[in-house]
Write a protein that holds these residues in place. Sequence first.
Motif, PDB file in Angstrom:
ATOM      1  N   THR A  80       0.822  -1.213   0.000  1.00 42.42           N
ATOM      2  CA  THR A  80       0.000   0.000   0.000  1.00 42.42           C
ATOM      3  C   THR A  80       0.856   1.264   0.000  1.00 42.42           C
ATOM      4  O   THR A  80       0.536   2.240  -0.669  1.00 42.42           O
ATOM      5  CB  THR A  80      -0.956   0.032   1.211  1.00 42.42           C
ATOM      6  N   VAL A  81       1.938   1.253   0.750  1.00 45.06           N
ATOM      7  CA  VAL A  81       2.839   2.408   0.776  1.00 45.06           C
ATOM      8  C   VAL A  81       3.506   2.581  -0.584  1.00 45.06           C
ATOM      9  O   VAL A  81       3.585   3.692  -1.127  1.00 45.06           O
ATOM     10  CB  VAL A  81       3.906   2.270   1.880  1.00 45.06           C
ATOM     11  N   ALA A  82       3.982   1.477  -1.169  1.00 44.86           N
ATOM     12  CA  ALA A  82       4.646   1.538  -2.474  1.00 44.86           C
ATOM     13  C   ALA A  82       3.697   2.055  -3.544  1.00 44.86           C
ATOM     14  O   ALA A  82       4.048   2.947  -4.327  1.00 44.86           O
ATOM     15  CB  ALA A  82       5.159   0.152  -2.861  1.00 44.86           C
ATOM     16  N   LEU A  83       2.486   1.499  -3.595  1.00 46.84           N
ATOM     17  CA  LEU A  83       1.534   1.916  -4.615  1.00 46.84           C
ATOM     18  C   LEU A  83       1.011   3.326  -4.347  1.00 46.84           C
ATOM     19  O   LEU A  83       0.654   4.052  -5.277  1.00 46.84           O
ATOM     20  CB  LEU A  83       0.381   0.918  -4.699  1.00 46.84           C
ATOM     21  N   GLY A  84       0.981   3.733  -3.072  1.00 43.54           N
ATOM     22  CA  GLY A  84       0.625   5.121  -2.759  1.00 43.54           C
ATOM     23  C   GLY A  84       1.659   6.087  -3.306  1.00 43.54           C
ATOM     24  O   GLY A  84       1.316   7.130  -3.864  1.00 43.54           O
ATOM     25  N   MET A  85       2.937   5.737  -3.162  1.00 47.70           N
ATOM     26  CA  MET A  85       4.014   6.562  -3.711  1.00 47.70           C
ATOM     27  C   MET A  85       3.925   6.637  -5.227  1.00 47.70           C
ATOM     28  O   MET A  85       4.102   7.699  -5.830  1.00 47.70           O
ATOM     29  CB  MET A  85       5.365   5.996  -3.289  1.00 47.70           C
ATOM     30  N   LEU A  86       3.638   5.504  -5.854  1.00 49.42           N
ATOM     31  CA  LEU A  86       3.541   5.468  -7.321  1.00 49.42           C
ATOM     32  C   LEU A  86       2.328   6.249  -7.815  1.00 49.42           C
ATOM     33  O   LEU A  86       2.387   6.898  -8.868  1.00 49.42           O
ATOM     34  CB  LEU A  86       3.476   4.017  -7.806  1.00 49.42           C
ATOM     35  N   LEU A  87       1.230   6.214  -7.052  1.00 53.08           N
ATOM     36  CA  LEU A  87       0.052   6.977  -7.449  1.00 53.08           C
ATOM     37  C   LEU A  87       0.310   8.471  -7.316  1.00 53.08           C
ATOM     38  O   LEU A  87      -0.087   9.262  -8.187  1.00 53.08           O
ATOM     39  CB  LEU A  87      -1.155   6.574  -6.593  1.00 53.08           C
ATOM     40  N   ILE A  88       0.984   8.887  -6.254  1.00 50.31           N
ATOM     41  CA  ILE A  88       1.362  10.294  -6.084  1.00 50.31           C
ATOM     42  C   ILE A  88       2.199  10.756  -7.272  1.00 50.31           C
ATOM     43  O   ILE A  88       1.977  11.825  -7.860  1.00 50.31           O
ATOM     44  CB  ILE A  88       2.152  10.492  -4.783  1.00 50.31           C
ATOM     45  N   ALA A  89       3.192   9.931  -7.647  1.00 43.04           N
ATOM     46  CA  ALA A  89       4.085  10.285  -8.753  1.00 43.04           C
ATOM     47  C   ALA A  89       3.369  10.287 -10.090  1.00 43.04           C
ATOM     48  O   ALA A  89       3.820  10.942 -11.041  1.00 43.04           O
ATOM     49  CB  ALA A  89       5.260   9.314  -8.805  1.00 43.04           C
ATOM     50  N   SER A  90       2.261   9.575 -10.184  1.00 39.66           N
ATOM     51  CA  SER A  90       1.509   9.502 -11.442  1.00 39.66           C
ATOM     52  C   SER A  90       0.542  10.661 -11.614  1.00 39.66           C
ATOM     53  O   SER A  90       0.020  10.881 -12.713  1.00 39.66           O
ATOM     54  CB  SER A  90       0.723   8.173 -11.507  1.00 39.66           C
ATOM     55  N   CYS A  91       0.286  11.396 -10.531  1.00 39.43           N
ATOM     56  CA  CYS A  91      -0.638  12.527 -10.590  1.00 39.43           C
ATOM     57  C   CYS A  91       0.053  13.756 -11.180  1.00 39.43           C
ATOM     58  O   CYS A  91       1.278  13.843 -11.186  1.00 39.43           O
ATOM     59  CB  CYS A  91      -1.157  12.850  -9.182  1.00 39.43           C
ATOM     60  N   PRO A  92      -0.714  14.718 -11.664  1.00 39.63           N
ATOM     61  CA  PRO A  92      -0.111  15.950 -12.196  1.00 39.63           C
ATOM     62  C   PRO A  92       0.401  16.818 -11.068  1.00 39.63           C
ATOM     63  O   PRO A  92       0.176  16.535  -9.886  1.00 39.63           O
ATOM     64  CB  PRO A  92      -1.283  16.615 -12.922  1.00 39.63           C
ATOM     65  N   GLY A  93       1.091  17.893 -11.429  1.00 40.50           N
ATOM     66  CA  GLY A  93       1.580  18.828 -10.424  1.00 40.50           C
ATOM     67  C   GLY A  93       0.422  19.506  -9.719  1.00 40.50           C
ATOM     68  O   GLY A  93      -0.655  19.695 -10.283  1.00 40.50           O
ATOM     69  N   GLY A  94       0.634  19.864  -8.458  1.00 39.02           N
ATOM     70  CA  GLY A  94      -0.421  20.519  -7.693  1.00 39.02           C
ATOM     71  C   GLY A  94      -0.592  21.973  -8.101  1.00 39.02           C
ATOM     72  O   GLY A  94       0.367  22.644  -8.504  1.00 39.02           O
ATOM     73  N   ASN A  95      -1.818  22.479  -7.974  1.00 37.10           N
ATOM     74  CA  ASN A  95      -2.093  23.864  -8.358  1.00 37.10           C
ATOM     75  C   ASN A  95      -1.337  24.866  -7.479  1.00 37.10           C
ATOM     76  O   ASN A  95      -1.051  25.983  -7.906  1.00 37.10           O
ATOM     77  CB  ASN A  95      -3.599  24.138  -8.272  1.00 37.10           C
TER      78      ASN A  95
END
Length: 315
Positions: A80-95
């Motif tokens: 869950t931690v690994a996939l959470g990190m990968l999901l964060i990295a897959s998202c666009p930059g924050g506004n």
Amino acid sequence: MKEALEVLDNVRLNFSPTGLFALNVTIAFIMFGVALDIKIEHFKQLIMRPKSVIVGIISQFILLPAVTFLIVLLINPTPTVALGMLLIASCPGGNISNFMSALAKGNLALSVSLTAIATLAATFMTPINFALWGDLFINFYNNKGAGDYLVPIKIDFFQMVQTVVILLGIPVIAGLLMAQYFPMITYKIKKPIRKISIVIFIGFVIALLSANFEHFKNFVHLVFIIVLIHNALALLTGFTISSIFCLPRIDKRTITIETGIQNSGLALVLMFNPKIFPPELELGGMTIIAAWWGVWHILSGFAVSSFMARFKLTR
């Protein structure tokens, strides 16, 4: 480390749709204030010289997920931690990266353009990156249990466009028009608006922390170093790729910030969407990572932006 992190999967954060709406309103207000310093000529320059935009997109959607995958391989956390990190990295930059670029005296037009392009591209790049790197993680460790968390992410394109228009388009256009047609009023209000924006955003962060204070107090020490290293390498990735391509210093500042400030809010929205991640999945590790990212990248963003602003731009 993995055994210590397993306790996170039982954590349930207090996530309020009302709070998310308040965050969106805050970001829109910040964007209006940021746009007061942008001139239409800045965007014309980007069209004529698109190199920085291309480098920024590569840094955001290709290099950052790849670097994150390498971090995951090195520390080998829970699924869950690994996939959470990968999901964060897959998202666009924050506004909020636009606000940070303004503080760093970076290229505001480039920052806004990268945020808009990256947010639209996320409709297909976020699912692709999460599936690709998540699958590689599962296969590398032969961790079949992690496969339960690797679900298809479907982001509504028109919903994403609506988000961009509301959070970016309307405030930025309003700010541009204000600066263009009411320069005297703009001159008087832009500094107060910037100060108010900082106060409002800090207030929102405090509210987020207070709503989940017990969770952060009890578990943040488990992910603190992970998020710190992940965020630091994200910032370093943006700076390194822009340096390799010999971009102007003002653009280096912006791409560094754009790569290091991730839309953790989108990650949380995806995690709490029952149509994406079924409620029976224990996603505590993912949500704690995303929530602390949302807090930490604000702190690191302020620190990095303030540091950059101390140095004059020579090129």
